[in-house]
Design an enzyme around this catalytic site. Structure first.
Site, PDB file in Angstrom:
ATOM      1  N   PHE A   1      -5.384   4.298   0.435  1.00  0.00           N
ATOM      2  CA  PHE A   1      -6.377   3.403  -0.158  1.00  0.00           C
ATOM      3  C   PHE A   1      -5.903   2.805  -1.480  1.00  0.00           C
ATOM      4  CE2 PHE A   1      -8.569   6.782   2.253  1.00  0.00           C
ATOM      5  CZ  PHE A   1      -9.006   6.022   3.323  1.00  0.00           C
ATOM      6  N   HIS A   2      -4.660   2.330  -1.482  1.00  0.00           N
ATOM      7  CA  HIS A   2      -4.084   1.682  -2.654  1.00  0.00           C
ATOM      8  C   HIS A   2      -3.624   0.249  -2.349  1.00  0.00           C
ATOM      9  CE1 HIS A   2      -2.799   5.776  -4.664  1.00  0.00           C
ATOM     10  NE2 HIS A   2      -4.103   5.603  -4.613  1.00  0.00           N
ATOM     11  N   PRO A   3      -4.380  -0.561  -1.599  1.00  0.00           N
ATOM     12  CA  PRO A   3      -3.899  -1.910  -1.299  1.00  0.00           C
ATOM     13  C   PRO A   3      -3.882  -2.794  -2.546  1.00  0.00           C
ATOM     14  CG  PRO A   3      -6.167  -1.675  -0.572  1.00  0.00           C
ATOM     15  CD  PRO A   3      -5.721  -0.310  -1.015  1.00  0.00           C
TER      16      PRO A   3
ATOM     17  N   ASP B   1       0.860  -1.185   0.000  1.00  0.00           N
ATOM     18  CA  ASP B   1       0.000   0.000   0.000  1.00  0.00           C
ATOM     19  C   ASP B   1       0.893   1.229   0.000  1.00  0.00           C
ATOM     20  OD1 ASP B   1      -2.268   1.607   0.096  1.00  0.00           O
ATOM     21  OD2 ASP B   1      -2.588   1.354   2.251  1.00  0.00           O
ATOM     22  N   HIS B   2       0.336   2.338  -0.417  1.00  0.00           N
ATOM     23  CA  HIS B   2       1.030   3.619  -0.338  1.00  0.00           C
ATOM     24  C   HIS B   2       0.651   4.306   0.967  1.00  0.00           C
ATOM     25  CE1 HIS B   2       1.302   3.648  -5.005  1.00  0.00           C
ATOM     26  NE2 HIS B   2       2.448   3.248  -4.476  1.00  0.00           N
TER      27      HIS B   2
END
Length: 396
Positions: free
Chosen positions: A331-333, A156-157
């Protein structure tokens, strides 16, 4: 095509000056982040249509909703995948729970496409007996396919949200904290479909390097003319901007694992942010890049004051710790059902997204990415979906 991209319908003077400060700090201006080398600063392009948010439902489903071969069920809880026994197990449908109808099984004549995301897809696979055998046995779930990679490789980021108080600047904090300001915002949107109500989650974007040792941009900024303690909390009552920065290529890896065979029990999500020395170093260096930008002459007129994390923190260890304290998911999983070659024992799906060892089942979502993209993940995920659609059609 269906996926609409437009320029934003707003400008903020404080963001324009922040962009000028970026140039003074050695970050070039750009008009296109998709030219191979994305280093530079400019406003994000956004998924909108005339100031309205453009999403996958509007882009892809509206045109297809009247087709006789499409049925949409909303408010439906997916419990598990239905599997048939045999030398090679086959996914034959899904078991769901619908309001007023109880439990139902939807049967598949050809394939089941699992698109529950990098958190939901590994959870459903594990609940259905597809995943690390030891984890499944721990919860008394019969092992259908021992795939150790299901739920591993989570990436994630982590966005590190620096907040700067500013003086003499118009920000959303001051505009939205008064009835007059709210009325002006609403009126502008009503008449022009522009202004703060047309804002995407972030406005100004920049890609740059956390240090000279990197040959390409390895950090990305989402800069906003607002500040708050956390998502969902009220805006601060003072003028401020937020300069969120994330490590585009994190080396930390996390997990998604079921805690129960009850499908309504949320899985244990362990992102393991900042668990590697490299990620901690990039976090500390990226906070220094933020400070270097804020110190430039173009931004000096606002007398910026570092509210978070606080200028008193200077060492690598202090900044890495503070990065964790003020950091949140962007919210980049991705990565928990990674694709890979046949000799990759941690790969969950093959190069055409078919689940290893199980017939009639594909995963089509961000979980199949082996490595996180060096930027936002929404559009890349749609590209994965379009590619998968072409493979599904070929398999008729």
């Amino acid at each position: 095509g269906e996926w609409r991209i437009e320029h934003q319908r707003l400008k903020w003077k404080v963001l324009e000056d922040f962009a000028d400060a970026c140039v003074q700090a050695g970050i070039p201006r750009t008009r296109d982040f998709n030219r191979g080398d994305n280093e530079g600063v400019d406003y994000f392009e956004v998924n909108q249509r005339s100031g309205w948010r453009w999403n996958t439902s509007k882009a892809f489903l509206r045109a297809a909703e009247k087709r006789p071969n499409l049925t949409l069920w909303h408010s439906t809880h997916v419990m598990e995948l239905e599997m048939s026994a045999g030398e090679k197990p086959r996914c034959t449908g899904v078991r769901v729970e619908r309001p007023g109808e109880g439990e139902l099984t939807a049967h598949a004549s050809r394939e089941v496409i699992l698109s529950a995301g990098a958190i939901g897809s590994p959870q459903l696979l594990q609940l259905s007996g597809i995943g690390p055998a030891d984890l499944l046995r721990e919860h008394d779930i019969p092992v259908v396919a021992d795939l150790p990679g299901v739920g591993e490789n989570l990436q994630d980021h982590l966005q590190i949200r620096s907040v700067y108080k500013v003086h003499g600047a118009k920000t959303l904090n001051t505009m939205a904290n008064s009835l007059t300001g709210k009325a002006r915002i609403g009126l502008e949107y009503l008449i022009k479909r522009s202004g703060p109500m047309s804002m995407a989650p972030s406005q100004l974007c920049l890609f740059t390097r956390s240090s000279e040792e990197y040959k390409h941009a390895n950090i990305e900024y989402h800069v906003q003319p607002l500040s708050l303690d956390a998502f969902g909390q009220p805006l601060h009552d003072f003028p401020a901007i937020t300069a969120s920065v994330c490590n585009l290529n994190p080396t930390s890896r996390g997990t998604v694992r079921i805690r129960s065979r009850d499908s309504k029990t949320a899985p244990a999500i362990a992102p393991n942010y900042l668990s590697t020395e490299e990620d901690r170093k990039v976090a500390a260096d990226s906070l220094r890049v933020t400070r270097r930008i804020a110190e430039q002459q173009a931004f000096a007129k606002y007398q910026p004051e570092e509210f978070k994390p606080g200028a008193q923190y200077q060492t690598d260890d202090e900044l890495a710790k503070l990065a964790g304290d003020i950091g949140t998911t962007i919210f980049h999983p991705v990565g928990t059902t990674r694709m890979g070659r046949e000799d990759d024992h941690m790969a969950v799906v093959d190069p055409k997204l078919r689940v290893r060892g199980v017939a009639g089942l594909r995963v089509v979502d961000a979980g199949v990415m082996p490595t996180i993209t060096s930027g936002n993940t929404n559009s890349p995920t749609l590209m994965i979906a379009e590619k998968a659609a072409s493979w599904i059609l070929e398999s008729k």
